[in-house]
Enzyme design. Structure first.
Site, mmCIF file in Angstrom:
data_model
loop_
_atom_site.group_PDB
_atom_site.id
_atom_site.type_symbol
_atom_site.label_atom_id
_atom_site.label_comp_id
_atom_site.label_asym_id
_atom_site.label_seq_id
_atom_site.Cartn_x
_atom_site.Cartn_y
_atom_site.Cartn_z
ATOM 1 N N GLU A 54 0.658 -1.225 0.239
ATOM 2 C CA GLU A 54 -0.037 -0.022 -0.090
ATOM 3 C C GLU A 54 0.959 1.210 -0.082
ATOM 4 O OE1 GLU A 54 -3.656 -0.325 2.186
ATOM 5 O OE2 GLU A 54 -3.568 2.014 2.387
ATOM 6 N N HIS A 100 -14.796 5.938 8.043
ATOM 7 C CA HIS A 100 -14.111 5.683 9.307
ATOM 8 C C HIS A 100 -14.449 6.625 10.550
ATOM 9 C CE1 HIS A 100 -10.653 3.169 7.215
ATOM 10 N NE2 HIS A 100 -11.900 2.679 7.637
#
Ligand SMILES: NC(=O)c1ccc[n+]([C@@H]2O[C@H](COP(=O)([O-])OP(=O)(O)OC[C@H]3O[C@@H](n4cnc5c(N)ncnc54)[C@H](O)[C@@H]3O)[C@@H](O)[C@H]2O)c1
Ligand SMILES: [Zn+2]
Length: 344
Positions: A221, A236
């Site tokens: 990532e 989130h």
């Protein structure tokens, strides 16, 4: 059918409806929970041919994705004297997959594990790519490792017992991948129903191809893999604000996608028509598309609690038309406030 996840050190296959026999001349521990085992453990056990096969059943739920449960799994490994050739098998959703992978990564400095995802979310997302993680009092997935499975088996038969709401939550991750990577798959999702078995198989294949390709390009990532966080920056905050109780993760992602699209629309990256099409597709799978922000300042500040925010910059993943993406970390605060204002 099978899809290869090509990696520098270790490649492996994701099999769709190909689980006939797992033959291993080693000891095996299957990790599962009571909900999943009631439906599918016997079927799985009838397909495992190993030197020894043990089962550890851990409590069901995200709140058990912690060190205590990892210790329970480790105890089982020690009790049966697993060695470095032994294999763990995860039978369950993302919670079981993450914990099994993490345990496999630390038991005797790392042993093999196999993923058998039983939720749509874990089939298309969590089980492929080798991210493992557990939660602690500081937050979610803050302890973990990159540890690739040696194989993944997705069985559409296992997904049939999923509650409708869990199925929809998985659809949010699927729609996430279609919007950012594949316009024709998005159009296919608009025109077909996943309640037809052959269609589900096809959709799994398309998503897993996308995920495998992304992971092959960027295992750790550092680039394109971050695109899979489309919708997640907002999600989130929503999960936090609602204390992880009102929405399933995928439902929060659906709202997050709507918010990210509003931002993309303001920036001229997404047309009004495409924005509406994404909303419609989310609604087709009964996903929420509305949310009331009570305090915009607070919502904005919460972006910085995300472990992916860096140097006090928020990286937004935005749709660039349907089937494209762009990553931006230089968006004016005033524009973000304007977009958040549309939800207040
Ligand atoms: N490692 C990754 O790359 C990655 C990616 C995305 C999410 N995750 C993690 O995955 C977790 C969420 O995964 P999830 O959505 O699968 O949740 P989950 O594992 O909690 O499963 C959801 C619920 O469905 C039940 N269930 C599972 N399979 C079933 C079946 N076939 N029939 C009936 N019930 C079934 C489970 O027991 C649970 O109650 C989170 O902890 C998240 O952090 C990890
Ligand atoms: Zn997600």
């Amino acid at each position: 059918m099978k899809i290869e996840v090509k990696l520098k050190d270790k490649s492996y296959f994701v099999h769709i409806d190909e689980l006939e026999k797992i033959e291993l001349d080693t000891k095996v521990v299957v990790v599962t929970n009571p909900t999943v085992s009631a439906f599918h453990l016997d079927t799985l056990l009838s397909k495992i041919d190993a030197l020894e096969c043990h089962v550890v059943t851990v409590p069901d739920g995200e709140k058990y994705k912690n060190f205590e449960t990892i210790n329970q799994i480790l105890d089982e490994c020690f009790l049966h004297r697993l060695d470095r050739k032994s294999v763990l098998i995860a039978l369950g959703g993302g919670v079981i997959g993450d914990m099994t992978g993490f345990t496999a990564s630390i038991y005797q400095r790392g042993i093999e594990f196999i993923q058998i995802p039983t939720t749509l979310l874990s089939a298309v997302d969590a089980s492929v790519g080798g991210k493992t993680g557990i939660n602690n009092k500081y937050g979610k997935n803050l302890v973990g490792s990159f540890w690739q499975p040696s194989a993944v088996y997705c069985e559409t038969a296992f997904l049939k017992t999923l509650p409708k709401r869990e199925f929809s939550a998985g659809m949010a991750e699927m729609i996430k991948m279609a919007v950012t990577f594949d316009r024709s798959f998005f159009e296919w999702l608009e025109n077909n129903s996943l309640h037809v078995e052959a269609n589900l198989q096809y959709a799994l294949r398309e998503c897993i191809k996308i995920k495998a390709d992304v992971v092959s390009q960027d295992e750790r990532e550092q680039g394109v893999r971050a695109v899979l966080n489309y919708g997640h920056t907002f999600a989130h905050v929503i999960e936090n604000e609602t204390k992880y109780s009102k929405y399933l993760h995928g439902e929060a992602v659906a709202i997050g996608i709507v918010m990210a699209n509003e931002l993309a629309f303001e920036l001229g990256l997404l047309s009004l028509e495409d924005k509406k099409r994404v909303n419609l597709l989310l609604k087709k799978y009964d996903l929420p598309v509305e949310y009331k922000i009570n305090n915009i300042e607070k919502f904005y500040d919460a972006f910085f609690l995300d472990k992916k925010s860096f140097n006090h910059k928020i990286k937004f993943i935005l749709a660039k038309g349907i089937g494209g993406y762009i990553m931006k970390d230089d968006i004016e605060k005033s524009l973000i406030f304007k977009v958040l204002g549309n939800f207040s």
